[in-house]
Every structure is written in C-alpha cells, then in structure tokens.
Enzyme design. Sequence first.
Site, mmCIF file in Angstrom:
data_model
loop_
_atom_site.group_PDB
_atom_site.id
_atom_site.type_symbol
_atom_site.label_atom_id
_atom_site.label_comp_id
_atom_site.label_asym_id
_atom_site.label_seq_id
_atom_site.Cartn_x
_atom_site.Cartn_y
_atom_site.Cartn_z
ATOM 1 N N ALA A 130 4.472 -5.321 -2.819
ATOM 2 C CA ALA A 130 5.622 -4.727 -2.129
ATOM 3 C C ALA A 130 6.597 -4.129 -3.128
ATOM 4 O O ALA A 130 7.138 -3.037 -2.910
ATOM 5 C CB ALA A 130 6.314 -5.775 -1.258
ATOM 6 N N ASP A 131 6.834 -4.833 -4.224
ATOM 7 C CA ASP A 131 7.684 -4.289 -5.292
ATOM 8 C C ASP A 131 7.098 -2.998 -5.843
ATOM 9 O O ASP A 131 7.793 -1.986 -5.981
ATOM 10 C CB ASP A 131 7.794 -5.292 -6.440
ATOM 11 C CG ASP A 131 8.814 -6.389 -6.180
ATOM 12 O OD1 ASP A 131 9.692 -6.198 -5.325
ATOM 13 O OD2 ASP A 131 8.729 -7.436 -6.844
ATOM 14 N N LEU A 132 5.826 -3.044 -6.197
ATOM 15 C CA LEU A 132 5.200 -1.899 -6.835
ATOM 16 C C LEU A 132 5.145 -0.694 -5.912
ATOM 17 O O LEU A 132 5.447 0.431 -6.316
ATOM 18 C CB LEU A 132 3.793 -2.277 -7.304
ATOM 19 C CG LEU A 132 3.718 -3.369 -8.369
ATOM 20 C CD1 LEU A 132 2.271 -3.747 -8.643
ATOM 21 C CD2 LEU A 132 4.403 -2.932 -9.655
#
Length: 409
Positions: free
Chosen positions: A181-183
């Site tokens: 999700a961050d990436l």
Amino acid sequence: MPADFREQHSRHDPKKGPLSRFTIIDASRVRAGPTAMRVFADMGARVIKLEIPPGAPGGDDMIGGRDHNRADYENLHRNKESLTLNMKDPAGLEILRELVTRADVFIENFRPDVKDRLGIGYEALRAINPRLVYASISGFGQDGPYARWPGFDSIAQGMGGLMSVTGKPGEGPMRVGIPIADLCSGHFCAQAIMTALLEREASGEGQWVQTSLLEAQIAMLDFQAAQWLVDGKVPQQVGNEHPLTVPTGVFPTKDGYLNLAAIGNSMFARLCEALGLQHLVGQPGYESDPARVENRDAVNEAVSEQFLTRTTREWTDVLIKIGVPCGPIYKINEVFDDPQVQHLGVAWPASLPGKGDVAFVGTPFRLSRYPRAEQPRLAPEQGEHTQAILNELGYSDQQIGEWRSAYVV
C-alpha cells in the site's frame, strides 16, 4: 532573494536526466512519499528532502529513519538533497516560503489538519506560487470520517481487502510480504504529479493532487474488486492458485517447485500433451476454465503426479518451448543471481562507506536517450545540503549560523 536559484535549476540539463528542470520540496516521511520522490530523483529532478534539525523537538524516530535500517534508507533516499528545517518556527516557515516560490512541486503526508495548522496547506502555498503542484499522500483521504486516522501499510492492506484474498483457505487473513500500500500509493502519487506537470504546460497553473494508502490498495485489487462490483461475487482465499483459472500455482517437482500459469483451453491442451494427459482434454469437468475451477482438486491432482517425475529446470525447458508460462520460485538472493535479471541490470551498483561495493534496486523502466548513471548518489546525511541551499537563497553564513543555534535549521 536572488533569482538565480530558479534559473540554475529550471533549465533542462540532458546530462542530469529528463526531469532535471524540476525542483521538488519533499516534506514527506516514512515510505509512500519518499517512494514517489525516488522516481523523480532517479530521473534527474532536484529533490530537496526536509528533515527536522538535530536537537530540535520532535526528531524523526519513525521506521525507515537513517539509524533504523541503513540499507533501506540508502535505497529509498538516493539521489536527493537534505535540508534541515523547523517548519514550526516562524523563521523556518519563512525559509520554506522562499523555497516554494522557486519550486515546481511540494509533497507532504501530514494528517489533513496538521498542514493547515502549520500554515503549509495547499491554499497557503498556492498563494505564494500559483504554478506549484501540491501533492498529498494520506492514510485514508483528506476528508471524510477516517481522515484523521493515522495511516499504516498493514492497516490499509486489511481495510483495502487484500488480506482477505491472500493466503490459503481457512488459515485466516494474510499480509503481503512487502509494504504494497505504501509503495503503490507512492507510485500513484508520482503519476499524479507527472500528470499535473503536463497539464501545467497548457494551463500555466499548478493544482492539488491527492492519493491515499487506502485508495491505492483498493485500486490494486483490480479483477478481484471487479468480481464484486460487477458480478456481486465476494472473492475468497485460494493460496497460490488463481481464482479464475486452473491449473495455476505452485506444484512440487523432483527437486523443488514449479510456478505454473496454464490459462485457457489451448494452453491447457498443450500442457496436457507435455504431461502425457491428452485424455483429459475436452472431458466433462476439464473442458473450460470455469469447469476446471469447479473441478480444481481433481485437475491439480492429475497434473501434480506428473510434475514429480522431472526437475524444475527440466519442466521449465519443456513448457516454455510450447508456450506454457512457468518458472522457478526464487529466494531473494537467487533473484539477483538469475542471468536475465543480471542482463536487465536491475541491481544498480553503488559504493557504500563501511560496506564497499553494494547495489540498490534501480527504477524499473528505461529511456533510450537517458541511460542510467553508472552509480546513484548516496542518500544525504541529515542536513548535508542545508548550508548550500540557504546560500543559494541568498542567506548569509552569519544568519545561517544563528538559525542553527536556535534549531531553525
């Protein structure tokens, strides 16, 4: 303040990369925002990373900090510059405003209420520089019932549905082994910034671009989301197998495992011929992907017995020749030993003090007229470029020294 700051860095320099004319102020932390900025930094943009001055209250102790994991920090913040700046101090805020007048992009991942309280929200910075592209990454969006919730990758994976379709049936939700999700929110943010910069060429104006960990995670559900939104079907966990086609997934071989993706009738027929299972083709329960999904256990059992008779390499050689997608399953060290990975130059050589020759994962696309630099610039030390950047803005060494004593920079 002198005008040469913008003049020095707004002209395209083919030696520095295709995005060398852009200057970006990076006020983001942890992973999503820095991931977006890594794309720009690798392509030659000037990315000025803002950090809290040493000794100032509220120092950065978040995961991903320099002292937490040096390898991660170097990989995430390569090719950037570091300016220490206390934006809670009036003098620090004034310095930021001077930077913004000369910048193309400002990116942040504060909670929505925090940036307005600091005086660095979109409207405040737009008033200084109408051409500014202002980028925000949040956990759950800039408004709405969850807007003030703190964002974290694993929470987004759960709320975004990914954990419900990851793992084997009956074993409960499973987090993916990377901060996806961050990436993904970082890469979606980079796309949004690029889009806004392209639009600015026509309109002459910047705009506010936004994404969130939750939105990015849901977008990555792709066909799994479509199963619910279009067909009203709630996808379930199927482990290593594909929910819509059989046989796919991981099969034991004589010496290890084979990753297989035999999709569609023609591919299934070629697979059966290679395995000596021609009699299965066209039989009831084997005649189509939907039928094979219904008959999943029987199909998998039939092909599994045959895969045990040869090694992974032998089966790979056989199946690739007849156009059936397959491959080995690598550990991370084996990934970078693979001849195709080495041919593509995925690992970007670097020299790191205390470690010698190492490598980072390079940006996974290439441009024909802009070959990648032989080595990336290492991640900056905290405040490494503070003096030079403030001198560029026209501030004297004496003034900078006074600010250092007061923890402004």
